[in-house]
Design a protein around this motif. Structure first.
Motif, mmCIF file in Angstrom:
data_model
loop_
_atom_site.group_PDB
_atom_site.id
_atom_site.type_symbol
_atom_site.label_atom_id
_atom_site.label_comp_id
_atom_site.label_asym_id
_atom_site.label_seq_id
_atom_site.Cartn_x
_atom_site.Cartn_y
_atom_site.Cartn_z
ATOM 1 N N ALA A 1 0.848 -1.181 0.000
ATOM 2 C CA ALA A 1 0.000 0.000 0.000
ATOM 3 C C ALA A 1 0.887 1.236 0.000
ATOM 4 C CB ALA A 1 -0.906 -0.002 1.228
ATOM 5 N N ILE A 2 0.674 2.090 -0.969
ATOM 6 C CA ILE A 2 1.459 3.320 -1.083
ATOM 7 C C ILE A 2 0.518 4.491 -0.902
ATOM 8 C CG2 ILE A 2 2.999 4.677 -2.536
ATOM 9 C CD1 ILE A 2 3.647 2.053 -4.055
ATOM 10 N N ASP A 3 0.700 5.204 0.195
ATOM 11 C CA ASP A 3 -0.087 6.402 0.494
ATOM 12 C C ASP A 3 0.870 7.582 0.480
ATOM 13 O OD1 ASP A 3 -2.788 5.343 1.045
ATOM 14 O OD2 ASP A 3 -1.767 4.234 2.627
ATOM 15 N N GLY A 4 0.785 8.394 -0.570
ATOM 16 C CA GLY A 4 1.733 9.489 -0.724
ATOM 17 C C GLY A 4 3.117 8.909 -0.944
ATOM 18 N N GLU A 5 4.036 9.228 -0.076
ATOM 19 C CA GLU A 5 5.399 8.700 -0.174
ATOM 20 C C GLU A 5 5.638 7.520 0.756
ATOM 21 O OE1 GLU A 5 8.553 11.569 -0.290
ATOM 22 O OE2 GLU A 5 7.208 13.086 -1.085
ATOM 23 N N ARG A 6 4.636 7.135 1.501
ATOM 24 C CA ARG A 6 4.764 6.048 2.480
ATOM 25 C C ARG A 6 4.431 4.713 1.823
ATOM 26 N NH1 ARG A 6 0.849 3.979 6.284
ATOM 27 N NH2 ARG A 6 1.957 2.908 7.946
ATOM 28 N N ILE A 7 5.375 3.778 1.882
ATOM 29 C CA ILE A 7 5.173 2.431 1.353
ATOM 30 C C ILE A 7 5.040 1.477 2.528
ATOM 31 C CG2 ILE A 7 6.170 0.525 0.035
ATOM 32 C CD1 ILE A 7 7.603 2.576 -1.688
ATOM 33 N N GLU A 8 3.936 0.735 2.538
ATOM 34 C CA GLU A 8 3.701 -0.237 3.612
ATOM 35 C C GLU A 8 3.509 -1.615 2.997
ATOM 36 O OE1 GLU A 8 0.858 -0.839 7.540
ATOM 37 O OE2 GLU A 8 0.259 0.592 6.003
ATOM 38 N N TRP A 9 4.308 -2.578 3.462
ATOM 39 C CA TRP A 9 4.229 -3.957 2.980
ATOM 40 C C TRP A 9 3.425 -4.750 4.006
ATOM 41 C CZ3 TRP A 9 9.038 -7.634 3.027
ATOM 42 C CH2 TRP A 9 8.686 -8.871 2.488
ATOM 43 N N LEU A 10 2.255 -5.204 3.605
ATOM 44 C CA LEU A 10 1.375 -5.971 4.476
ATOM 45 C C LEU A 10 1.479 -7.447 4.092
ATOM 46 C CD1 LEU A 10 -1.650 -3.545 4.125
ATOM 47 C CD2 LEU A 10 -0.045 -3.663 6.050
ATOM 48 N N LYS A 11 2.246 -8.186 4.874
ATOM 49 C CA LYS A 11 2.419 -9.619 4.613
ATOM 50 C C LYS A 11 1.156 -10.357 5.028
ATOM 51 C CE LYS A 11 7.421 -9.921 5.303
ATOM 52 N NZ LYS A 11 8.468 -10.617 6.042
ATOM 53 N N ALA A 12 0.803 -11.369 4.231
ATOM 54 C CA ALA A 12 -0.379 -12.198 4.507
ATOM 55 C C ALA A 12 -1.600 -11.313 4.776
ATOM 56 C CB ALA A 12 -0.106 -13.158 5.659
ATOM 57 N N ALA A 13 -1.831 -10.361 3.887
ATOM 58 C CA ALA A 13 -2.923 -9.394 4.045
ATOM 59 C C ALA A 13 -4.297 -10.051 3.980
ATOM 60 C CB ALA A 13 -2.806 -8.297 3.003
ATOM 61 N N PHE A 14 -4.398 -11.135 3.224
ATOM 62 C CA PHE A 14 -5.651 -11.909 3.147
ATOM 63 C C PHE A 14 -5.276 -13.324 2.752
ATOM 64 C CE2 PHE A 14 -5.062 -9.847 -0.961
ATOM 65 C CZ PHE A 14 -5.326 -10.834 -1.876
ATOM 66 N N ASP A 15 -6.262 -14.226 2.825
ATOM 67 C CA ASP A 15 -5.985 -15.615 2.457
ATOM 68 C C ASP A 15 -6.958 -16.082 1.373
ATOM 69 O OD1 ASP A 15 -8.378 -16.439 3.778
ATOM 70 O OD2 ASP A 15 -7.280 -16.594 5.662
#
Length: 125
Positions: free
Chosen positions: A109-123
């Motif tokens: 997820a990239i919000d503006g300049e912030r990159i967030e890596w969400l591992k196992a976000a769903f199955d």
């Protein structure tokens, strides 16, 4: 606001977001296997990035970018229907494997300049 989110058409911005996500994941040790995998036919699914962890886990990644985190941000834009299409595409992709490796579904997820890596976000359930 980064220029790549503010300018160009949707396809250009999406491609730039995928490239930023890919660079972020490669820096974490993942290796690209395939990009923009699509199932054949209408109504199928698409996977933005397919990568492999050093331990062999196959990672199906959905990339979402927003100019800012208002209205829930990029991660909140991945609803149940989109998740279902990603799972469909992953199942189709895995048909090429005689013995499928461990897998998971991640979101970058990239919000503006912030990159967030969400591992196992769903199955796949």
């Amino acid at each position: 606001m980064p220029g790549w989110l503010g300018g160009g058409n949707t396809r250009t911005r999406g491609s730039a977001a995928e490239q930023a996500a890919l660079a972020h994941l490669r820096a974490q040790g993942l290796r690209l296997v395939e990009r923009n995998y699509r199932t054949p036919g209408r109504g199928g699914g698409e996977i933005d990035l397919i990568l492999r962890e050093p331990d062999g886990t196959l990672v199906f990644v959905e990339v979402r970018a927003r100019i800012d985190a208002s209205r829930g941000g990029a991660a909140a834009s991945i609803g149940a229907i989109k998740q279902g299409r990603i799972v469909l595409a992953a199942r189709h992709y895995l048909l090429r494997h005689r013995s499928p490796p461990p897998c998971r579904f991640d979101v970058v997820a990239i919000d503006g300049e912030r990159i967030e890596w969400l591992k196992a976000a769903f199955d796949a359930g």
